[in-house]
Design a protein around this motif. Sequence first.
Motif, mmCIF file in Angstrom:
data_model
loop_
_atom_site.group_PDB
_atom_site.id
_atom_site.type_symbol
_atom_site.label_atom_id
_atom_site.label_comp_id
_atom_site.label_asym_id
_atom_site.label_seq_id
_atom_site.Cartn_x
_atom_site.Cartn_y
_atom_site.Cartn_z
ATOM 1 N N ARG A 203 0.850 -1.180 0.000
ATOM 2 C CA ARG A 203 0.000 0.000 0.000
ATOM 3 C C ARG A 203 0.892 1.238 0.000
ATOM 4 N N ALA A 220 1.727 -3.944 3.309
ATOM 5 C CA ALA A 220 0.461 -3.639 3.967
ATOM 6 C C ALA A 220 0.308 -4.464 5.244
ATOM 7 N N ASP A 300 -6.387 -4.225 2.368
ATOM 8 C CA ASP A 300 -5.278 -3.323 2.635
ATOM 9 C C ASP A 300 -4.081 -3.526 1.708
ATOM 10 N N GLY A 301 -3.953 -4.691 1.062
ATOM 11 C CA GLY A 301 -2.784 -4.916 0.225
ATOM 12 C C GLY A 301 -3.060 -5.486 -1.152
#
Length: 538
Positions: A203, A220, A300-301
């Motif tokens: 991220r 992330a 998130d990633g």
Amino acid sequence: MPSLQKAFQHIEQFAELRMKEASIPGLAIAVTDHEKLLRVYTYGFADIAAQVPITPDSLFEIASIGKSFTTIALLRLRDEGKLDLNAPVTQYLPWFEVQSEYPPITVHHLLGHTAGIIRGTEMAPHGLYDSWALRETKTRVPPAQHWHYSSVGYKILGFILERLTGQLFREVIQSRVLDPLDMTDTHPVITFETRNKEAIGYRSLYDDRPEHPSHRLVPAMWSEYGTGDGCQASTAGDMAKFLRMLINRGKGPRGPLMSEESFNLMAPLMPQTGGEQYGYALASYPVDGRTFLGHGGGNDGYTSHILADVDGGLGVAHFVNRRTESGAIFESAEYALRVLYAAYNDKEIPPVSPTADPSYIPNATDYVGTYRAGGRVLQLTARDGKLLLDYEGRAVPLEQRAQDSFYVGCPDLDLFLFEFRREGDKVVEAFHGFHWYINDSYTGPRHFDYPEEWEAYPGHYRTRNPELSNFRVVLRKGNLALAFPSGNVEPLRPLGGTSFQIGDDQRSPEILRFDAVVEGRALRADYSGCPYYRTFTQ
């Protein structure tokens, strides 16, 4: 079989171009027809530091695409007579509770995102508490009256699966979805064993501001996950098997996975924004007179999208190992389907064209002028199709993100987008974070009354929720607003006391509530049940 080499070259060129433009570390794309895998294309790195390349065996977390796995398992139970889609959720989970003055929420409502409940957060490491905590939230419309995407609704559906089968969620998905489709490389839940085989998710270094390709990437946050709203990791090639099932309307390599009636229930039911239609965990997109079925996923990633051209008999799975705007991934997947369809039908292949330069603004002269906010002054000029900000003696170009919305890559200005507003066709004001600017053409009021206690609420709030780690509350023109890291800003509509409804739609169940006011500042903001805490940054 048509010659597909030229089509593959176009798909690869398009994907590589978008990767470089969006600073994506790695990707995997699988393309399939209704019978077999056509190709898996990989590019970039699974581990940037170690320079480990993405391979066809690289696992990617598919996030909300996994909602369709939950749906299929439930529909198979329906076909067996073990599940009534129109039964109240409490028939299967007696502990389920939401504050509501309307008829009961059913399984059907949860599947179609029409239950009227909140979107949900990741405030707890497992979805059971999030689901139980819905009793602390309130619906604002009857079920089936409003489409509002809800991940927590699918967590609840996962627990219904466990209750009806007596199995763990991972066992249900393995036996009722993955095994019948021979998806041998897909993990039904995300564990440390999964992590050992995954491409590392990345991220932006900055989680508190609009993303930009110039921002450095960092690994992330990662955690184990195992609930019904999307907790699988898969390879692009394995997801092509899932796409073939969609193309063949529910039929897998071992026969029908579900009845025709159940498959039709996954088709669109309620209108969604943008002209799309959404059913049970699948969206439908009309493209060139054909129907595309699919869904995106992001955490998130990782960001992903699957698309099936049901009429054309083609499908594409597109995975990247960074959190990024889902629109770019959808665009790449859609382009791949257009190219494949053209190749299969002896039509001209759509050309690969670069993304428009975001700093080229055809109507740049609309925004030219001097804008003031107290002692702060913005001077904007236009030259050669660019909108330029005079910043410390430098002419800094603005980059367009949406109509009348711009990014400025300066250290003091990149926390927020500049949002311009018009009176008629004339630009007269601009918002940037906590500041409201006006130019000489502005004729509206300049002073606004608001409750004194609202002065305690503006600021920067954080939590450990990886899906939304922080936000800012701003007070502008006498109104409070919620500024998300993405750059989107939603108004806060007062409900009385310290509670505010998030957004313009009065049907929304999302509520922001402030408390713990110390020395004139609220220390906590509760976002639909998830607590956020004031931090030291602005």
